[in-house]
Scaffold this motif. Sequence first.
Motif, PDB file in Angstrom:
ATOM      1  N   GLY A   1     136.831  34.701  31.196  1.00  0.00           N
ATOM      2  CA  GLY A   1     136.404  34.858  32.587  1.00  0.00           C
ATOM      3  C   GLY A   1     135.088  35.609  32.681  1.00  0.00           C
ATOM      4  O   GLY A   1     134.250  35.300  33.543  1.00  0.00           O
ATOM      5  N   LEU A   2     134.907  36.590  31.796  1.00  0.00           N
ATOM      6  CA  LEU A   2     133.635  37.316  31.760  1.00  0.00           C
ATOM      7  C   LEU A   2     132.501  36.376  31.357  1.00  0.00           C
ATOM      8  O   LEU A   2     131.416  36.392  31.965  1.00  0.00           O
ATOM      9  CB  LEU A   2     133.732  38.492  30.793  1.00  0.00           C
ATOM     10  N   LEU A   3     132.738  35.553  30.338  1.00  0.00           N
ATOM     11  CA  LEU A   3     131.712  34.575  29.941  1.00  0.00           C
ATOM     12  C   LEU A   3     131.382  33.646  31.105  1.00  0.00           C
ATOM     13  O   LEU A   3     130.205  33.319  31.333  1.00  0.00           O
ATOM     14  CB  LEU A   3     132.192  33.759  28.735  1.00  0.00           C
ATOM     15  N   ASP A   4     132.411  33.233  31.842  1.00  0.00           N
ATOM     16  CA  ASP A   4     132.177  32.390  33.020  1.00  0.00           C
ATOM     17  C   ASP A   4     131.261  33.106  34.007  1.00  0.00           C
ATOM     18  O   ASP A   4     130.310  32.523  34.533  1.00  0.00           O
ATOM     19  CB  ASP A   4     133.496  32.055  33.710  1.00  0.00           C
ATOM     20  N   GLY A   5     131.578  34.373  34.262  1.00  0.00           N
ATOM     21  CA  GLY A   5     130.795  35.143  35.223  1.00  0.00           C
ATOM     22  C   GLY A   5     129.355  35.339  34.794  1.00  0.00           C
ATOM     23  O   GLY A   5     128.458  35.444  35.638  1.00  0.00           O
ATOM     24  N   LEU A   6     129.147  35.389  33.483  1.00  0.00           N
ATOM     25  CA  LEU A   6     127.791  35.567  32.950  1.00  0.00           C
ATOM     26  C   LEU A   6     127.063  34.239  32.776  1.00  0.00           C
ATOM     27  O   LEU A   6     125.893  34.219  32.415  1.00  0.00           O
ATOM     28  CB  LEU A   6     127.854  36.290  31.596  1.00  0.00           C
ATOM     29  N   GLY A   7     127.773  33.151  33.023  1.00  0.00           N
ATOM     30  CA  GLY A   7     127.164  31.835  32.850  1.00  0.00           C
ATOM     31  C   GLY A   7     126.957  31.461  31.407  1.00  0.00           C
ATOM     32  O   GLY A   7     126.033  30.695  31.078  1.00  0.00           O
ATOM     33  N   VAL A   8     127.809  31.967  30.524  1.00  0.00           N
ATOM     34  CA  VAL A   8     127.698  31.695  29.092  1.00  0.00           C
ATOM     35  C   VAL A   8     128.738  30.647  28.708  1.00  0.00           C
ATOM     36  O   VAL A   8     129.946  30.877  28.849  1.00  0.00           O
ATOM     37  CB  VAL A   8     127.921  32.982  28.271  1.00  0.00           C
ATOM     38  N   GLY A   9     128.280  29.522  28.211  1.00  0.00           N
ATOM     39  CA  GLY A   9     129.205  28.455  27.847  1.00  0.00           C
ATOM     40  C   GLY A   9     129.991  28.756  26.597  1.00  0.00           C
ATOM     41  O   GLY A   9     131.198  28.522  26.526  1.00  0.00           O
ATOM     42  N   ALA A  10     129.316  29.272  25.566  1.00  0.00           N
ATOM     43  CA  ALA A  10     129.963  29.600  24.301  1.00  0.00           C
ATOM     44  C   ALA A  10     129.252  30.791  23.680  1.00  0.00           C
ATOM     45  O   ALA A  10     128.038  30.963  23.873  1.00  0.00           O
ATOM     46  CB  ALA A  10     129.949  28.408  23.346  1.00  0.00           C
ATOM     47  N   ALA A  11     129.998  31.601  22.938  1.00  0.00           N
ATOM     48  CA  ALA A  11     129.441  32.828  22.381  1.00  0.00           C
ATOM     49  C   ALA A  11     129.944  33.041  20.962  1.00  0.00           C
ATOM     50  O   ALA A  11     130.971  32.497  20.549  1.00  0.00           O
ATOM     51  CB  ALA A  11     129.820  34.020  23.250  1.00  0.00           C
ATOM     52  N   HIS A  12     129.207  33.849  20.229  1.00  0.00           N
ATOM     53  CA  HIS A  12     129.701  34.384  18.971  1.00  0.00           C
ATOM     54  C   HIS A  12     130.637  35.533  19.355  1.00  0.00           C
ATOM     55  O   HIS A  12     130.211  36.503  19.995  1.00  0.00           O
ATOM     56  CB  HIS A  12     128.543  34.904  18.121  1.00  0.00           C
ATOM     57  N   VAL A  13     131.902  35.440  18.998  1.00  0.00           N
ATOM     58  CA  VAL A  13     132.899  36.427  19.423  1.00  0.00           C
ATOM     59  C   VAL A  13     133.224  37.344  18.252  1.00  0.00           C
ATOM     60  O   VAL A  13     133.635  36.884  17.181  1.00  0.00           O
ATOM     61  CB  VAL A  13     134.172  35.739  19.941  1.00  0.00           C
ATOM     62  N   VAL A  14     133.043  38.644  18.486  1.00  0.00           N
ATOM     63  CA  VAL A  14     133.290  39.658  17.466  1.00  0.00           C
ATOM     64  C   VAL A  14     134.320  40.637  18.016  1.00  0.00           C
ATOM     65  O   VAL A  14     134.095  41.252  19.061  1.00  0.00           O
ATOM     66  CB  VAL A  14     131.993  40.412  17.100  1.00  0.00           C
ATOM     67  N   GLY A  15     135.450  40.783  17.325  1.00  0.00           N
ATOM     68  CA  GLY A  15     136.493  41.684  17.791  1.00  0.00           C
ATOM     69  C   GLY A  15     136.855  42.710  16.744  1.00  0.00           C
ATOM     70  O   GLY A  15     136.885  42.408  15.544  1.00  0.00           O
ATOM     71  N   ALA A  16     137.129  43.943  17.186  1.00  0.00           N
ATOM     72  CA  ALA A  16     137.531  45.016  16.285  1.00  0.00           C
ATOM     73  C   ALA A  16     138.951  45.442  16.595  1.00  0.00           C
ATOM     74  O   ALA A  16     139.293  45.691  17.753  1.00  0.00           O
ATOM     75  CB  ALA A  16     136.586  46.213  16.418  1.00  0.00           C
ATOM     76  N   SER A  17     139.792  45.520  15.564  1.00  0.00           N
ATOM     77  CA  SER A  17     141.176  45.966  15.703  1.00  0.00           C
ATOM     78  C   SER A  17     141.927  45.058  16.688  1.00  0.00           C
ATOM     79  O   SER A  17     141.955  43.844  16.495  1.00  0.00           O
ATOM     80  CB  SER A  17     141.201  47.437  16.130  1.00  0.00           C
ATOM     81  N   MET A  18     142.504  45.609  17.767  1.00  0.00           N
ATOM     82  CA  MET A  18     143.151  44.747  18.753  1.00  0.00           C
ATOM     83  C   MET A  18     142.153  43.755  19.331  1.00  0.00           C
ATOM     84  O   MET A  18     142.520  42.638  19.715  1.00  0.00           O
ATOM     85  CB  MET A  18     143.771  45.582  19.876  1.00  0.00           C
ATOM     86  N   GLY A  19     140.886  44.140  19.379  1.00  0.00           N
ATOM     87  CA  GLY A  19     139.858  43.216  19.844  1.00  0.00           C
ATOM     88  C   GLY A  19     139.745  41.995  18.945  1.00  0.00           C
ATOM     89  O   GLY A  19     139.428  40.890  19.399  1.00  0.00           O
ATOM     90  N   GLY A  20     140.026  42.181  17.646  1.00  0.00           N
ATOM     91  CA  GLY A  20     140.040  41.044  16.732  1.00  0.00           C
ATOM     92  C   GLY A  20     141.211  40.126  17.011  1.00  0.00           C
ATOM     93  O   GLY A  20     141.118  38.907  16.831  1.00  0.00           O
ATOM     94  N   MET A  21     142.316  40.697  17.463  1.00  0.00           N
ATOM     95  CA  MET A  21     143.476  39.879  17.855  1.00  0.00           C
ATOM     96  C   MET A  21     143.148  39.084  19.122  1.00  0.00           C
ATOM     97  O   MET A  21     143.481  37.895  19.233  1.00  0.00           O
ATOM     98  CB  MET A  21     144.686  40.774  18.101  1.00  0.00           C
ATOM     99  N   ILE A  22     142.495  39.748  20.066  1.00  0.00           N
ATOM    100  CA  ILE A  22     142.071  39.054  21.287  1.00  0.00           C
ATOM    101  C   ILE A  22     141.102  37.932  20.933  1.00  0.00           C
ATOM    102  O   ILE A  22     141.188  36.819  21.461  1.00  0.00           O
ATOM    103  CB  ILE A  22     141.427  40.050  22.268  1.00  0.00           C
ATOM    104  N   ALA A  23     140.184  38.226  20.008  1.00  0.00           N
ATOM    105  CA  ALA A  23     139.208  37.211  19.582  1.00  0.00           C
ATOM    106  C   ALA A  23     139.911  35.992  18.974  1.00  0.00           C
ATOM    107  O   ALA A  23     139.505  34.844  19.210  1.00  0.00           O
ATOM    108  CB  ALA A  23     138.223  37.816  18.589  1.00  0.00           C
ATOM    109  N   GLN A  24     140.965  36.232  18.196  1.00  0.00           N
ATOM    110  CA  GLN A  24     141.733  35.112  17.645  1.00  0.00           C
ATOM    111  C   GLN A  24     142.338  34.273  18.771  1.00  0.00           C
ATOM    112  O   GLN A  24     142.327  33.036  18.717  1.00  0.00           O
ATOM    113  CB  GLN A  24     142.857  35.630  16.756  1.00  0.00           C
ATOM    114  N   GLU A  25     142.866  34.950  19.793  1.00  0.00           N
ATOM    115  CA  GLU A  25     143.464  34.227  20.916  1.00  0.00           C
ATOM    116  C   GLU A  25     142.412  33.432  21.688  1.00  0.00           C
ATOM    117  O   GLU A  25     142.686  32.335  22.173  1.00  0.00           O
ATOM    118  CB  GLU A  25     144.200  35.190  21.848  1.00  0.00           C
TER     119      GLU A  25
END
Length: 265
Positions: free
Chosen positions: A61-85
């Motif tokens: 939803g944040l990417l939508d709000g920023l008008g970003v179609g696709a991004a390089h996603v980098v997650g740390a710890s639980m953020g890495g779990m979110i990135a997997q999802e």
Amino acid sequence: MLLVMGLGAQGTAWPDDLCGKLRDGGRYVVRYDNRDTGLSGRVDYAARPYTLTDLADDAVGLLDGLGVGAAHVVGASMGGMIAQEIALRHPGRVLTLTAIMSTAAALDPQTGTFRGSERHPRLVEWDTRQLSEPPATDEQLIQARLDLARILSGSLAPFDEAATREIIARDFTRAGDVTHTMQNHVRAVMASRDRSELVGSITSPTLVIHGTEDLMAPFEQGRALAAAIPGSVLVPIEGMGHTLPAPALPRIASEILRHTSRVGV
């Protein structure tokens, strides 16, 4: 490049130096506060429970709000779990995936650790102390976080108590007591699905960075994650714990820039 931070941590937990190195490498860097953290809204979890898939949808939803179609996603710890999802639920939005000190395993409510690993005795001791003597003042809350940071620091660099205390106090000033946040994020992780068998379907080019002295998500978790995702690359960081220490940042930035340079926007 979307940076997704971990359990109880604000977007500002991403080191400025790392963000600067990524920026200098030509990446437009976005870091943000997950639901229930920093300047984002607080949630009554009993009334509005959520899981990591919801936090992944928040990120998209944040990417939508920023008008970003696709991004390089980098997650740390639980953020890495979110990135997997994000990669599982919204594969078209992920140019590349980088998981730092993360895991695909579910959190075992009985042991308090990720399935396949055991809770380290120093963490068990810290857990017990928080339950028997809950922090009651701002200073005690800050000290508890400082004690945890020391446990998780690893041997790559000497633990800088003064600098770490300053960062914790800064975050406390920015967002207040994080106890609510940490409790809700633990609930969210426990309520989330085990991704161990699911991550094999991830098609985004994947980089796994993991410290060899990580006590929170032991190194075998990172190794298992890399083994489960076809074509992924595992980069061990010797002496790094469950943190992003200054001496490791040039290597981490270099690996991420190399990984993300293989796929254009």
